[in-house]
Design a protein around this motif. Structure first.
Motif, short mmCIF file in Angstrom:
data_model
loop_
_atom_site.label_atom_id
_atom_site.label_comp_id
_atom_site.label_asym_id
_atom_site.label_seq_id
_atom_site.Cartn_x
_atom_site.Cartn_y
_atom_site.Cartn_z
N MET A 1 4.76 18.43 60.58
CA MET A 1 3.25 18.40 59.72
C MET A 1 1.91 18.38 60.25
N TRP A 2 1.95 17.50 60.92
CA TRP A 2 0.69 17.42 62.00
C TRP A 2 0.75 18.02 62.73
N THR A 3 1.90 18.90 62.84
CA THR A 3 2.04 19.67 64.84
C THR A 3 1.57 21.34 64.56
N LEU A 4 2.34 21.93 63.26
CA LEU A 4 1.64 23.23 62.63
C LEU A 4 0.17 22.90 62.38
N LEU A 5 0.07 21.62 61.63
CA LEU A 5 -1.91 21.32 61.22
C LEU A 5 -2.73 21.82 62.67
N ILE A 6 -2.62 20.70 63.54
CA ILE A 6 -3.13 21.08 64.90
C ILE A 6 -2.72 22.13 65.57
N ILE A 7 -1.85 23.19 65.60
CA ILE A 7 -0.94 24.63 66.12
C ILE A 7 -2.57 25.26 64.93
N LEU A 8 -2.63 25.21 63.52
CA LEU A 8 -3.80 26.09 63.08
C LEU A 8 -4.66 25.90 63.98
N LEU A 9 -5.06 24.54 63.69
CA LEU A 9 -6.66 24.68 64.31
C LEU A 9 -6.83 25.14 65.30
N ILE A 10 -5.76 24.88 66.65
CA ILE A 10 -5.99 25.47 67.54
C ILE A 10 -6.09 27.44 67.83
N VAL A 11 -5.06 27.54 67.34
CA VAL A 11 -5.52 29.06 66.49
C VAL A 11 -6.88 29.66 66.35
N TRP A 12 -7.56 28.68 65.38
CA TRP A 12 -8.37 29.06 64.54
C TRP A 12 -10.36 29.27 65.38
N LEU A 13 -9.43 28.10 66.86
CA LEU A 13 -10.77 27.63 67.15
C LEU A 13 -11.07 29.10 68.58
#
Length: 52
Positions: A1-13
Motif C-alpha cells: 500500500m505505502w509503496t504504491l502511494l509513494i510511486i504515485l506521488l513520485i509520478v505526479w511530482l
C-alpha cells in the motif's frame, strides 16, 4: 500500500515538473499538482484509519 502511494506521488511530482519545464504544458503541471495532493490526502486518511 505505502509503496504504491509513494510511486504515485513520485509520478505526479514528475508530471508537475515536466509541465512547468515544457512551455505550453502548464495544464499538465496543474493536473500533476492536483493529483499529487489528492493522492497525499487519500493516503493520509487511509493510513490514519488503519492505525485505529
Amino acid at each position: 500500500m505505502w509503496t504504491l502511494l509513494i510511486i504515485l506521488l513520485i509520478v505526479w511530482l514528475g508530471l508537475s515538473i515536466l509541465g512547468f519545464v515544457v512551455k505550453g504544458l502548464v495544464w499538465l503541471a496543474v493536473l500533476g499538482i492536483v493529483l499529487f495532493l489528492a493522492t497525499l490526502v487519500i493516503g493520509l486518511i487511509r493510513g490514519a484509519r488503519n492505525r485505529t
